[in-house]
Motif scaffolding. Structure first.
Motif, PDB file in Angstrom:
ATOM      1  N   GLY A 122       8.570  27.567  25.210  1.00  0.00           N
ATOM      2  CA  GLY A 122       8.998  28.921  24.883  1.00  0.00           C
ATOM      3  C   GLY A 122      10.168  29.038  23.937  1.00  0.00           C
ATOM      4  N   SER A 123      10.724  27.935  23.468  1.00  0.00           N
ATOM      5  CA  SER A 123      11.853  27.978  22.533  1.00  0.00           C
ATOM      6  C   SER A 123      11.754  26.800  21.581  1.00  0.00           C
ATOM      7  CB  SER A 123      13.194  27.927  23.275  1.00  0.00           C
ATOM      8  OG  SER A 123      14.274  27.777  22.364  1.00  0.00           O
ATOM      9  N   GLU A 124      11.997  27.060  20.319  1.00  0.00           N
ATOM     10  CA  GLU A 124      11.999  25.968  19.345  1.00  0.00           C
ATOM     11  C   GLU A 124      13.243  25.101  19.494  1.00  0.00           C
ATOM     12  OE1 GLU A 124      11.555  27.488  15.448  1.00  0.00           O
ATOM     13  OE2 GLU A 124       9.539  28.309  15.792  1.00  0.00           O
ATOM     14  N   HIS A 125      14.286  25.651  20.120  1.00  0.00           N
ATOM     15  CA  HIS A 125      15.544  24.925  20.267  1.00  0.00           C
ATOM     16  C   HIS A 125      15.558  24.226  21.627  1.00  0.00           C
ATOM     17  CE1 HIS A 125      16.817  26.981  16.652  1.00  0.00           C
ATOM     18  NE2 HIS A 125      16.523  28.135  17.215  1.00  0.00           N
ATOM     19  N   ASN A 126      14.652  23.302  21.795  1.00  0.00           N
ATOM     20  CA  ASN A 126      14.529  22.568  23.052  1.00  0.00           C
ATOM     21  C   ASN A 126      14.689  21.081  22.758  1.00  0.00           C
ATOM     22  OD1 ASN A 126      14.081  22.131  25.812  1.00  0.00           O
ATOM     23  ND2 ASN A 126      11.887  21.821  25.481  1.00  0.00           N
ATOM     24  N   TYR A 127      15.772  20.511  23.253  1.00  0.00           N
ATOM     25  CA  TYR A 127      16.076  19.107  22.981  1.00  0.00           C
ATOM     26  C   TYR A 127      16.458  18.393  24.275  1.00  0.00           C
ATOM     27  CZ  TYR A 127      16.307  20.497  18.067  1.00  0.00           C
ATOM     28  OH  TYR A 127      16.003  20.989  16.815  1.00  0.00           O
ATOM     29  N   THR A 128      16.087  17.140  24.351  1.00  0.00           N
ATOM     30  CA  THR A 128      16.522  16.289  25.455  1.00  0.00           C
ATOM     31  C   THR A 128      17.348  15.144  24.901  1.00  0.00           C
ATOM     32  OG1 THR A 128      14.655  16.822  26.896  1.00  0.00           O
ATOM     33  CG2 THR A 128      15.801  14.765  27.341  1.00  0.00           C
ATOM     34  N   ARG A 129      18.445  14.895  25.547  1.00  0.00           N
ATOM     35  CA  ARG A 129      19.357  13.827  25.153  1.00  0.00           C
ATOM     36  C   ARG A 129      19.041  12.584  25.986  1.00  0.00           C
ATOM     37  NH1 ARG A 129      25.806  14.290  26.292  1.00  0.00           N
ATOM     38  NH2 ARG A 129      26.575  12.609  24.938  1.00  0.00           N
ATOM     39  N   PHE A 130      18.772  11.488  25.320  1.00  0.00           N
ATOM     40  CA  PHE A 130      18.479  10.219  25.980  1.00  0.00           C
ATOM     41  C   PHE A 130      19.607   9.234  25.711  1.00  0.00           C
ATOM     42  CE2 PHE A 130      14.395  12.219  25.521  1.00  0.00           C
ATOM     43  CZ  PHE A 130      13.662  11.810  26.625  1.00  0.00           C
ATOM     44  N   VAL A 131      19.931   8.419  26.713  1.00  0.00           N
ATOM     45  CA  VAL A 131      20.973   7.413  26.549  1.00  0.00           C
ATOM     46  C   VAL A 131      20.392   6.019  26.708  1.00  0.00           C
ATOM     47  CG1 VAL A 131      22.898   8.886  27.209  1.00  0.00           C
ATOM     48  CG2 VAL A 131      21.627   7.673  28.989  1.00  0.00           C
ATOM     49  N   LEU A 132      20.952   5.092  25.960  1.00  0.00           N
ATOM     50  CA  LEU A 132      20.593   3.678  26.055  1.00  0.00           C
ATOM     51  C   LEU A 132      21.618   3.005  26.951  1.00  0.00           C
ATOM     52  CD1 LEU A 132      18.787   1.301  25.072  1.00  0.00           C
ATOM     53  CD2 LEU A 132      20.405   1.008  23.174  1.00  0.00           C
ATOM     54  N   VAL A 133      21.148   2.395  28.028  1.00  0.00           N
ATOM     55  CA  VAL A 133      22.026   1.835  29.049  1.00  0.00           C
ATOM     56  C   VAL A 133      21.890   0.322  29.088  1.00  0.00           C
ATOM     57  CG1 VAL A 133      22.631   1.846  31.508  1.00  0.00           C
ATOM     58  CG2 VAL A 133      21.823   3.946  30.407  1.00  0.00           C
ATOM     59  N   SER A 134      23.034  -0.353  29.092  1.00  0.00           N
ATOM     60  CA  SER A 134      23.082  -1.804  29.204  1.00  0.00           C
ATOM     61  C   SER A 134      23.751  -2.171  30.524  1.00  0.00           C
ATOM     62  CB  SER A 134      23.868  -2.402  28.033  1.00  0.00           C
ATOM     63  OG  SER A 134      24.006  -3.801  28.172  1.00  0.00           O
ATOM     64  N   ARG A 135      23.606  -3.419  30.931  1.00  0.00           N
ATOM     65  CA  ARG A 135      24.268  -3.920  32.129  1.00  0.00           C
ATOM     66  C   ARG A 135      25.479  -4.738  31.734  1.00  0.00           C
ATOM     67  NH1 ARG A 135      22.568  -0.776  36.095  1.00  0.00           N
ATOM     68  NH2 ARG A 135      20.348  -0.933  36.493  1.00  0.00           N
ATOM     69  N   ARG A 136      26.623  -4.468  32.365  1.00  0.00           N
ATOM     70  CA  ARG A 136      27.824  -5.229  32.015  1.00  0.00           C
ATOM     71  C   ARG A 136      27.703  -6.682  32.453  1.00  0.00           C
ATOM     72  NH1 ARG A 136      31.232  -0.496  33.004  1.00  0.00           N
ATOM     73  NH2 ARG A 136      31.812   0.326  30.971  1.00  0.00           N
ATOM     74  N   GLY A 137      26.750  -6.967  33.347  1.00  0.00           N
ATOM     75  CA  GLY A 137      26.553  -8.351  33.757  1.00  0.00           C
ATOM     76  C   GLY A 137      25.950  -9.193  32.656  1.00  0.00           C
ATOM     77  N   GLY A 138      25.360  -8.515  31.649  1.00  0.00           N
ATOM     78  CA  GLY A 138      24.746  -9.223  30.541  1.00  0.00           C
ATOM     79  C   GLY A 138      25.527  -8.996  29.262  1.00  0.00           C
ATOM     80  N   THR A 139      24.889  -9.311  28.149  1.00  0.00           N
ATOM     81  CA  THR A 139      25.521  -9.149  26.844  1.00  0.00           C
ATOM     82  C   THR A 139      24.857  -7.998  26.114  1.00  0.00           C
ATOM     83  OG1 THR A 139      26.000 -11.517  26.710  1.00  0.00           O
ATOM     84  CG2 THR A 139      26.069 -10.258  24.650  1.00  0.00           C
ATOM     85  N   ALA A 140      25.623  -6.959  25.814  1.00  0.00           N
ATOM     86  CA  ALA A 140      25.077  -5.803  25.101  1.00  0.00           C
ATOM     87  C   ALA A 140      24.769  -6.203  23.662  1.00  0.00           C
ATOM     88  CB  ALA A 140      26.066  -4.647  25.135  1.00  0.00           C
ATOM     89  N   PRO A 141      23.655  -5.739  23.116  1.00  0.00           N
ATOM     90  CA  PRO A 141      23.301  -6.105  21.747  1.00  0.00           C
ATOM     91  C   PRO A 141      24.191  -5.404  20.731  1.00  0.00           C
ATOM     92  CG  PRO A 141      21.782  -4.467  22.588  1.00  0.00           C
ATOM     93  CD  PRO A 141      22.682  -4.847  23.735  1.00  0.00           C
ATOM     94  N   ASP A 142      24.298  -5.975  19.553  1.00  0.00           N
ATOM     95  CA  ASP A 142      24.988  -5.315  18.449  1.00  0.00           C
ATOM     96  C   ASP A 142      24.039  -4.282  17.858  1.00  0.00           C
ATOM     97  OD1 ASP A 142      27.280  -6.876  18.719  1.00  0.00           O
ATOM     98  OD2 ASP A 142      26.440  -8.471  17.461  1.00  0.00           O
ATOM     99  N   LEU A 143      24.466  -3.021  17.845  1.00  0.00           N
ATOM    100  CA  LEU A 143      23.612  -1.947  17.367  1.00  0.00           C
ATOM    101  C   LEU A 143      23.931  -1.615  15.918  1.00  0.00           C
ATOM    102  CD1 LEU A 143      23.836   0.493  20.416  1.00  0.00           C
ATOM    103  CD2 LEU A 143      22.143  -1.308  20.005  1.00  0.00           C
ATOM    104  N   THR A 144      22.889  -1.256  15.182  1.00  0.00           N
ATOM    105  CA  THR A 144      23.114  -0.759  13.831  1.00  0.00           C
ATOM    106  C   THR A 144      23.630   0.666  13.940  1.00  0.00           C
ATOM    107  OG1 THR A 144      20.826   0.023  13.703  1.00  0.00           O
ATOM    108  CG2 THR A 144      21.282  -2.188  12.880  1.00  0.00           C
ATOM    109  N   ASP A 145      24.457   1.088  12.969  1.00  0.00           N
ATOM    110  CA  ASP A 145      25.041   2.416  13.002  1.00  0.00           C
ATOM    111  C   ASP A 145      23.975   3.464  12.750  1.00  0.00           C
ATOM    112  OD1 ASP A 145      27.557   1.424  13.489  1.00  0.00           O
ATOM    113  OD2 ASP A 145      28.103   1.327  11.366  1.00  0.00           O
ATOM    114  N   SER A 146      24.029   4.546  13.531  1.00  0.00           N
ATOM    115  CA  SER A 146      23.100   5.656  13.310  1.00  0.00           C
ATOM    116  C   SER A 146      23.616   6.597  12.230  1.00  0.00           C
ATOM    117  CB  SER A 146      22.881   6.438  14.608  1.00  0.00           C
ATOM    118  OG  SER A 146      24.118   6.928  15.102  1.00  0.00           O
TER     119      SER A 146
END
Length: 360
Positions: free
Chosen positions: A265-289
């Motif tokens: 019912g609205s064109e202004h409908n967005y969902t925000r998604f997050v990328l989650v890592s575990r501190r027990g491991g090694t987070a990858p190096d991300l390219t800049d958005s």
């Protein structure tokens, strides 16, 4: 070996689309692994997962909040207290919003099956301190829902509508207007709801939680309506529709009828998604958005065991609260706080647990 990223499946969900977009920031050697529920996605064995955090029309995704806030330790009951040992936050969540999951990540759902039964499985454990979540990136996805049914079904035939509770909420105006008498049935994901329409086409029966042979919570497709939750009545597949993404429809277009585009019912409908890592491991190096600048905004997430530290924080963007486990004082809450700053990470205030700082 490829870097595995867990997401809420099956293929065709908005989570799948968000995971594919975030995977481009992780690198070229990536494997996307679908899981049947948000909780199962969160306790996955993969080093990364993608979770839906909030929507512009229907607000925060409660199951995701419960997962992230499970990082807050549960204080032991006071000595001499008659309150039983507090359960983990994930297992304490409402059955209608948090499906059960096995402690071992389940196999990805097949494209031809309905949501799996896990009522006999133990509740998922709260992640150990060594696996405290860290939010390392995000993406914003425009959401456009479609209403689908089996081939040959018309809108006037529909008596039951299945989907994720977020999609049902985002489509509430459309449903009240065009399908006011339809029973609304919660499914673990929008694509799972669409897939549930496939098959022999004979009568289907989704039992209420607690009935003999029933599944648990969302995985049972526990029904809801404006009057409250209720079991889905026995229904024929030709009276049932699903709200899903266009991608989910197109994956099964040979078996599904497209009844309506844009139920939200609205064109202004967005969902925000997050990328989650575990501190027990090694987070990858991300390219800049986006190109970085000296004044680039940083986003920080904190988990709070009470509202007390809120008075010490500045640059608050949002605060989400959820019930804490039993065994604490009456109506205890936990808080997920988002901060924004033009300086690199804010200092950690007393009682807060950092869930990550990054540049969106």
């Amino acid at each position: 070996m490829p870097v595995e990223i867990a997401y809420l499946g099956p293929e065709g969900t908005y989570g799948h689309q968000a995971a594919a977009r975030l995977a481009r920031r992780v690198g070229s050697d990536v494997a996307l692994i679908p899981y049947p529920t948000i909780s199962a996605t969160y306790i996955h064995a993969a080093p990364l997962c993608v979770l839906p955090l909030e929507n512009t029309l229907h607000g925060a995704v409660l199951e995701t909040l419960d997962c992230l806030l499970s990082a807050v330790p549960v204080p032991a009951p006071a000595v001499g207290s008659s309150v039983s040992e507090a359960p983990s936050l994930l297992s304490a969540a409402s059955p209608s919003t948090t499906p059960a999951a096995t402690s071992t990540p389940p196999a990805p759902p097949s494209a031809s099956s309905t949501p799996p039964s896990t009522s006999a499985d133990p509740p998922p454990p709260t992640p150990a301190p060594s696996s405290t979540p860290e939010i390392i990136a995000e993406t914003l996805l425009r959401i456009e829902h479609v209403l689908v049914a089996r081939r040959g079904v018309e809108l006037a035939d529909i008596r039951v509508v299945r989907s994720h509770e977020q999609a049902l909420g985002q489509s509430s105006t459309y449903l009240r207007t065009y399908l006011p008498r339809a029973t609304l049935v919660r499914y673990p994901s929008t694509a799972a709801a669409a897939v549930s329409l496939l098959g022999s086409g004979g009568p289907s029966r989704v039992r209420a939680a607690g009935e003999p042979g029933s599944t648990h919570g969302d995985e049972a497709g526990e029904a809801s309506s404006e009057a409250g939750d209720a079991p889905e009545a026995a229904s024929d597949a030709r009276e049932t529709a699903a709200i899903c993404s266009r991608a989910a429809y197109e994956a099964h277009a040979d078996e599904l009828e497209l009844l309506h585009v844009g139920t939200q019912g609205s064109e202004h409908n967005y969902t925000r998604f997050v990328l989650v890592s575990r501190r027990g491991g090694t987070a990858p190096d991300l390219t800049d958005s986006t190109p970085s600048t000296a004044q680039a905004r940083h986003t920080t997430f904190l988990a709070l065991p009470s509202a007390a530290p809120l008075d010490l924080l500045t640059d608050i963007v949002s605060v989400h609260s959820r019930p804490a486990p039993a065994g604490l004082p009456p109506f205890p809450r936990r808080y997920l706080v988002e901060l924004s700053s033009t300086t690199t990470p804010v200092s950690l205030h007393p009682g807060a647990i950092s869930l990550g700082t990054y540049q969106p």
